[in-house]
Design an enzyme around this catalytic site. Structure first.
Site, mmCIF file in Angstrom:
data_model
loop_
_atom_site.group_PDB
_atom_site.id
_atom_site.type_symbol
_atom_site.label_atom_id
_atom_site.label_comp_id
_atom_site.label_asym_id
_atom_site.label_seq_id
_atom_site.Cartn_x
_atom_site.Cartn_y
_atom_site.Cartn_z
ATOM 1 N N GLY A 19 45.820 86.618 -4.025
ATOM 2 C CA GLY A 19 45.303 87.187 -2.689
ATOM 3 C C GLY A 19 44.525 88.331 -3.147
ATOM 4 N N GLY A 20 44.130 88.912 -4.173
ATOM 5 C CA GLY A 20 43.278 90.009 -4.360
ATOM 6 C C GLY A 20 43.679 91.235 -3.667
ATOM 7 N N SER A 22 45.288 94.115 -4.777
ATOM 8 C CA SER A 22 45.325 95.184 -5.361
ATOM 9 C C SER A 22 44.136 96.066 -5.733
ATOM 10 C CB SER A 22 46.352 95.065 -6.597
ATOM 11 O OG SER A 22 47.842 95.076 -6.346
ATOM 12 N N VAL A 26 41.422 95.088 -11.588
ATOM 13 C CA VAL A 26 40.211 94.489 -11.695
ATOM 14 C C VAL A 26 40.433 93.078 -11.872
ATOM 15 C CG1 VAL A 26 38.100 93.907 -12.923
ATOM 16 C CG2 VAL A 26 39.072 96.327 -12.849
ATOM 17 N N ALA A 27 41.240 92.615 -12.471
ATOM 18 C CA ALA A 27 41.841 91.051 -12.600
ATOM 19 C C ALA A 27 42.138 90.485 -11.195
ATOM 20 C CB ALA A 27 42.663 90.792 -13.602
ATOM 21 N N ARG A 138 53.470 95.541 -1.988
ATOM 22 C CA ARG A 138 54.676 95.605 -2.910
ATOM 23 C C ARG A 138 55.625 96.587 -2.391
ATOM 24 N NH1 ARG A 138 53.470 95.499 -9.010
ATOM 25 N NH2 ARG A 138 55.297 94.739 -8.342
ATOM 26 N N GLU A 174 55.961 103.858 -9.354
ATOM 27 C CA GLU A 174 55.572 102.383 -9.761
ATOM 28 C C GLU A 174 56.400 101.909 -11.039
ATOM 29 O OE1 GLU A 174 52.605 100.519 -8.804
ATOM 30 O OE2 GLU A 174 52.651 102.137 -7.035
ATOM 31 N N HIS A 250 47.897 101.233 -14.156
ATOM 32 C CA HIS A 250 49.038 101.734 -14.664
ATOM 33 C C HIS A 250 49.018 102.157 -16.029
ATOM 34 C CE1 HIS A 250 51.334 99.006 -11.537
ATOM 35 N NE2 HIS A 250 51.560 100.236 -11.179
ATOM 36 N N ASP A 252 50.773 101.155 -18.577
ATOM 37 C CA ASP A 252 51.019 100.270 -19.495
ATOM 38 C C ASP A 252 49.759 99.282 -19.616
ATOM 39 O OD1 ASP A 252 51.029 98.603 -17.181
ATOM 40 O OD2 ASP A 252 53.103 97.760 -17.308
ATOM 41 N N CYS A 371 53.901 93.389 -18.242
ATOM 42 C CA CYS A 371 54.008 93.441 -16.830
ATOM 43 C C CYS A 371 55.190 92.586 -16.470
ATOM 44 C CB CYS A 371 52.823 92.876 -16.049
ATOM 45 S SG CYS A 371 51.726 94.311 -16.051
#
Length: 448
Positions: A19-20, A22, A26-27, A138, A174, A250, A252, A371
């Site tokens: 859905g793009g 976030s 970037v990904a 989220r 988060e 994040h 991580d 993740c």
């Protein structure tokens, strides 16, 4: 008493899609609107779980969310039957329907922050579900996340569950994506490491200029208080706002820790030397010896790290004291990253081996090996108190693989999300899954 770090991997849900949604990931944004393969995504995740189990690591599984989230759409004014709610949302507000179908809960590193019993005032394992308030798609996760975690870790003698923090920007939380823990042994008191992107109330801390800083200092401090952590067992550090603006949404994505070791990029933090000294001093008081592995920017750029997800890896302890790094295939495809890793493992240092996994379906949405898992340190008694239905075994792997093959589509596009049949497929699958994992009624459609 023996203790373990158990990795509970998120099972990818039937509505896995690109859905793009976030901004700052970037990904996620670069693959927006591409068709996804939910079946392949779930099987890739299960293959990683099985592989770690077969290597001797304790492995569990965490169930996905119900999607589409019809109740969320009803709160936004869409009425009628469930099918009518979906049809009306698709017609009048497709972005809201896409958000209600988000499969981001598969990245359970964001599900909660977990403090083991050795660190907490009451000697129980504490869980605080993350409010994920920075992104609407989220922010609707935590009620179901709390019920699922409650069904997995139900014994109140050993486990304590806290509601998500207030759903306001000042307490953006988060979960474990910005939290790790250092210790000599998993069953011993350690140092919990909270990384934040900004402060909500103190303007002395710089903030990124392009992308949002999702984790606040105030949220991290609140979780530490809820979990009853001692001041001498906590370190707070700020992410470098410049790397957030380069897609490090994040911690991580730019650092990973385990045991006594922090593996991090040179540009990951502000006040790095002060932070390392504090970690070293506090871990020494807990009986440990802090060690760090810094990846220089001259060898791996921040852009390399973001594109390959080098640091969104799993750093795992082996019985001989060495460490294993689980990385996605994208690390092998990046020449600079792979050259660095070959040198790292051949140097005789702490990290001796790298294993590569194909997680393309997750990676295209902005989530790597780290993740996909929530780490929970448990002693033998606590592990025995966990719902046994969620602990990975060879028979459970077989059951879950067959379940995915039976219920999941192998192609999903944005237009497919408007199909009311998808909701029925998802509910049928999840109803069966709760029986496989022995969770009881945890989804809204099972409760209402």
């Amino acid at each position: 008493m023996k203790s373990y770090e158990v990795n509970f991997d998120g099972l990818v849900g039937p509505t896995h899609n690109y859905g793009g949604l976030s901004y700052g990931n970037v990904a996620s944004q670069s693959n927006s609107q591409q068709s996804s393969n939910p079946k392949e995504a779930a099987l890739q995740g299960l293959a990683k779980m099985k592989a770690l189990m077969e290597m001797g690591f304790q492995q569990g599984v965490l169930a996905p969310q119900e999607r589409p989230d019809v109740a969320a759409l009803r709160r936004l004014g869409f009425g009628g039957t469930d099918a009518q709610v979906i049809e009306r949302a698709a017609k009048d507000a497709m972005p809201l329907l896409v958000a209600s179908c988000s499969a981001s809960s598969m990245w359970v590193a964001n599900a909660a922050t977990v403090s083991p019993s050795a660190d907490t005032a009451d000697g129980r394992v504490h869980f605080t579900a993350a409010n994920l308030n920075c992104k609407y798609h989220r922010s609707i996760e935590h009620p179901t996340t709390s019920r699922v975690l409650g069904a997995m870790f139900a014994n109140q003698q050993h486990f304590a569950h806290h509601a998500a923090l207030p759903a306001v920007a000042q307490f953006g939380d988060e979960g474990a994506a910005n939290h790790t823990r250092f210790c000599r042994e998993y069953g011993e008191a350690g140092v919990e490491f909270f990384v934040f992107g900004r402060s909500a109330f103190d303007n002395r801390y710089p903030a990124p200029q392009k992308y949002p800083a999702r984790q606040t200092l105030e949220a991290s401090q609140a979780v530490a208080r809820l979990h009853g952590l001692r001041d001498e067992g906590v370190v707070y550090a700020q992410q470098n706002p410049n790397v957030i603006d380069q897609g490090v949404f994040h911690n991580d994505v730019i650092a990973v820790g385990n045991g006594e070791v922090l593996f991090y990029h040179e540009d990951a933090f502000l006040e790095t030397e002060q932070m390392l000294a504090e970690l070293e001093g506090k871990l020494a008081k807990a009986g440990g010896k802090f060690q760090s592995v810094c990846v220089p920017r001259s060898a791996v750029t921040v852009d390399d790290a973001v594109r390959s997800y080098l640091f969104n890896s799993q750093l795992l302890s082996r019985p001989d004291g060495s460490m294993l790094l689980i990385v996605p295939q994208e690390c092998q495809a990046n020449e600079r990253v792979w050259t660095y890793l070959q040198g790292l493992t051949s140097s005789g240092g702490l990290i001796r081996e790298v294993k590569v996994f194909d997680l393309k379906q997750s990676m295209q949405n902005g989530g790597g090996p780290a993740c996909l898992r929530l780490r929970v340190a448990l002693n033998e008694t606590e592990l025995a108190a966990v719902n046994p239905g969620v602990i990975m075994t060879a028979p459970l792997y077989g059951s879950l693989t067959a379940w995915v093959e039976k219920h999941y589509r192998d192609r999903l596009s944005e237009t497919d999300l408007a199909d009311p049949q998808l909701l029925l497929e998802c509910r049928t699958a999840l109803d069966e899954l709760t029986q496989i994992l022995k969770l009881g009624a945890v989804y809204p459609f099972q409760i209402n």
